[in-house]
Design an enzyme around this catalytic site. Structure first.
Site, PDB file in Angstrom:
ATOM      1  N   LYS A   1      43.874  33.005  45.543  1.00 25.89           N
ATOM      2  CA  LYS A   1      42.942  32.122  44.839  1.00 25.89           C
ATOM      3  C   LYS A   1      43.251  30.651  45.085  1.00 25.89           C
ATOM      4  O   LYS A   1      42.348  29.847  45.306  1.00 25.89           O
ATOM      5  CB  LYS A   1      42.973  32.444  43.342  1.00 25.89           C
TER       6      LYS A   1
ATOM      7  N   GLU B   1      31.681  32.372  43.904  1.00 25.81           N
ATOM      8  CA  GLU B   1      32.101  31.871  42.585  1.00 25.81           C
ATOM      9  C   GLU B   1      32.988  32.875  41.862  1.00 25.81           C
ATOM     10  O   GLU B   1      33.940  32.496  41.178  1.00 25.81           O
ATOM     11  CB  GLU B   1      30.853  31.564  41.733  1.00 25.81           C
TER      12      GLU B   1
ATOM     13  N   GLU C   1      46.957  46.913  37.043  1.00 21.27           N
ATOM     14  CA  GLU C   1      46.701  48.113  37.834  1.00 21.27           C
ATOM     15  C   GLU C   1      47.953  49.002  37.846  1.00 21.27           C
ATOM     16  O   GLU C   1      49.054  48.544  37.540  1.00 21.27           O
ATOM     17  CB  GLU C   1      46.386  47.731  39.289  1.00 21.27           C
TER      18      GLU C   1
ATOM     19  N   GLY D   1      37.217  34.471  37.550  1.00 20.08           N
ATOM     20  CA  GLY D   1      36.229  35.341  36.921  1.00 20.08           C
ATOM     21  C   GLY D   1      34.940  34.593  36.633  1.00 20.08           C
ATOM     22  O   GLY D   1      34.294  34.059  37.541  1.00 20.08           O
TER      23      GLY D   1
END
Lengths: 458, 458
Positions: free
Chosen positions: A202, A126, A187, A131
């Protein structure tokens, strides 16, 4: 009944997960049965935000995945190796696995899910998409009766944060990237986010769940947001659009297709002009949203925080608790059977067959879908052109597009400086290959200086 | 493996459900194992949109719920009786139950869930709240690790349709109600919708799931939208708000409370001013949305079609498939045990104990939460007053509110006609009881003609 968790990794999300485990009050009562057994870290001496018994920590991650007491391995170290090997080892030892590792699943999902099916264990993920937003489980369970037609989502918080600030403040991509890095939303090496790779991981996972077939990650077209300029954002705004990095997948196969043929899926990630009234247009900042269209449900949207320790830990722990719930059923019922036929069962040889898994929760797709080539997909386009400000330019453009079967929705001359003009073209839905052929011809026109940018329109 | 469904009711949602069952292509493969066994209707001879074998239809609903071949009873007849008795009878015969009947569950949930726990069967109700939007299952499963703090939702499509059209077209409540009735979005007797009862049923169910305790439906305060005028919508708009019928529940108990004390919940339904930037503000027409706030997830929102045959049938069938998935596990594993210890098991007496249920999916709340009295809740208020247009009126109002500890956010004189003025007051968050005492005093002021309307502000 106690369920023992072996946690790999105690970074941001790992720490968030431990916080839930150590503070079960007013959460689901089942949480009290879940015990944090071992935590695998790189260094035993780093200061930690959470108080763990010292014998709980270890640097020997391999020992956790083979520990006979561990029921559920939670992988939060990220990256491909050693995550992949540790997960396969855990599965081999018949541990259930919970992971937030989208890159690993997008790339090695096949190997991992096959091993899991053979061992009779769950691999739940999940936290890998959106998120904290529940989307994997709703796709597997709540929407399972639907024929899913499409998924469109804002699934990368970093790029959405950058685009939102570019939109609201007019800052450049590089300035806003720097701001995002400063705030920890991007990042130091932002490639995976800003070039669309993370979103591609994703959407590959979501499409696979939605259409029930495997997706080869390498075949997912992705385009990042580096080429989106404030000029494009401004022009899009005037035309009634905002620019979002969308991850898109839709089923090209008609519902009447032969069931033994794999699906044809149109799947890609690219910056996209989204009409301001569209539900995804108002998803701003680090928020994510996933819009699912299916028959007979129509459109549903899941919206929430797409990253962060708390939300991601919420998703991780929901997977852990779901496995604990299934184990409660399994153990409860075998205890009952044992009680009924106690002597016989304890005397009988224990079957070595893996237990039967919940068919909605286990991922057992056996074939790959076919990915439509980009050239063959159909899209609306936005093109920004620099031209000579002379009579007949729009006529030449229109003719050129027309020769390739590209029908135009609007052609607007937006700005003149001296003898140069900026022209913005929005097309109807056209075959992608035809559009690029037209653009090739247009680039060669004398009156055209430059095709400054091309973006797709939802 | 075949799972047999007995369907009670073949109205709009029942027909939508049958359509999914008869057309499994490109949906979850598990659907092919689900068989429509009997359908209970009022008349055998009514023309139907779906082609059913004639021996499938029956008017004897009691025979369906006791049919030894039926595994899952789907109740779609609505209303309290005979739905309640049929469901209890089905449970007594150890059938799993799927229902869309929010009024029944809100009123008789306790009796039904207790019977289900005793018999070891599931009673699932995804379709009872939010039509097709996955919200019940996400609350039970995907968000189960969270400490839920609040739920706020637009859960009634009829009133949201009426309010949206009042907002967009400036029409009166009665005109827009008539339009909604004409389009089939409102019933001939619209009471349950427009007076907030349907929304109160739904928030009672959601709160019970979110906080893990039972909610007495009779204690849920509800106020409908009949008193919302176009004037209020216009003034709200000028102040930056839209008016929505919200169903609200939040936990008043602090996280540090003793675990043996029941929760204190603030739960109600009323028209509410929602700031235009709020995620619920842009939910328009017959769409529904449910916003859940929890620790550590933060805010997540579920958005989609709140009613209609297709969406509701999607939710019904997801429950059916989830039960089929759990039965697949149960039957698969007992077949395996039988194979291992075959002779012994078949010879042994079959245990009569009910099977162990998935603790996340079964509703086994054993105590009632305490509902905070409205007087003690804290709210922001909007009040529209008619006053004499004379110096000092705002001073008198401010003093009066101040005496009762009601602190004001804004006081705006919006319109003057002759010597009359319209004053709109928005308060900070104040104790509801204090506010009404202030309003009592204000009504008695000489300079005030009338407190024309009072609404709450989110």
């Amino acid at each position: 009944m106690a369920f023992k968790v072996g946690l790999l990794g105690l970074g941001t999300v790992g720490t968030g997960t431990v916080k839930i485990l150590l503070d079960p009050a007013q959460r689901n009562p089942l949480l009290k049965d879940v015990v944090l057994h071992r935590v695998g870290v790189r260094s035993l001496h780093k200061p930690r935000e959470v108080d763990l018994p010292p014998d709980c920590l270890t640097t020997d991650l391999a020992a956790i995945v083979s520990d006979p007491e561990v029921d559920i391995v939670v992988e939060l170290i990220g990256g491909i190796e050693p995550a992949r090997s540790l997960i396969l080892e855990a599965i081999d030892h018949r541990k259930h696995v919970v992971t937030a590792n989208k890159a690993l699943i997008a790339l090695h999902g096949e190997e991992i899910f096959e091993a899991a099916a053979e061992a009779g264990v769950y691999v739940l993920l999940e936290a890998a998409v959106g998120g904290g937003i529940p989307v994997i489980e709703p796709l597997k369970q709540s929407l399972c009766a639907n024929r899913i037609q499409s998924i469109s989502g804002i699934v990368n918080g970093t790029t959405n944060y950058i685009l939102t600030r570019m939109q609201k403040e007019g800052g450049s991509f590089l300035d806003m990237l720097e701001a995002a890095q400063h705030l920890g939303y991007a990042e130091a090496d932002p490639t995976a986010d800003v070039d669309g790779w993370d979103a591609a991981d994703k959407i590959a996972i979501l499409a696979s769940l939605a259409f029930g077939e495997r997706v080869r990650r390498s075949e997912v077209y992705s385009e990042g947001i580096r080429q989106v300029t404030t000029t494009d954002i401004l022009y899009a705004d005037r035309l009634g659009f905002v620019i979002k990095l969308l991850a898109l997948a839709h089923r090209v196969t008609p519902p009447t297709a032969e069931p033994d043929q794999p699906h044809v899926i149109d799947i890609r990630v690219h910056p996209t002009l989204v009409a301001k009234g569209h539900p995804l247009a108002s998803v701003n900042g680090v928020y994510n949203a996933i819009l699912v269209e299916g028959d007979p449900i129509g459109q549903v949207m899941f919206y929430g925080p797409g990253a962060g320790a708390g939300p991601t830990a919420s998703a991780v722990m929901s997977d852990v608790l779901n496995i604990a719930a299934l184990l409660t059923v399994e153990r409860g019922n075998s205890a009952m059977v044992s009680a009924t036929v106690s002597a016989a069962v304890s005397a009988a040889p224990r079957s070595d067959a893996p237990p039967v898994l919940d068919p909605l929760l286990a991922c057992t797709y056996h074939r790959y879908c076919t990915i439509a080539s980009m050239e063959e997909t159909h899209n609306r386009f936005y093109a920004r052109l620099q031209a000579n400000d002379q009579p007949g330019v729009i006529g030449q453009l229109g003719t050129c597009f027309g020769q390739h079967g590209v029908s135009l929705e609007s052609v607007v001359q937006l700005e003149n400086t001296g003898d140069r003009a900026t022209i913005v073209v929005v097309t109807h839905e056209v075959r992608e290959g035809d559009f690029w052929q037209a653009i090739g011809d247009i680039t060669a026109l004398d009156c055209i200086d430059e095709v400054a940018n091309v973006l797709r329109v939802l």
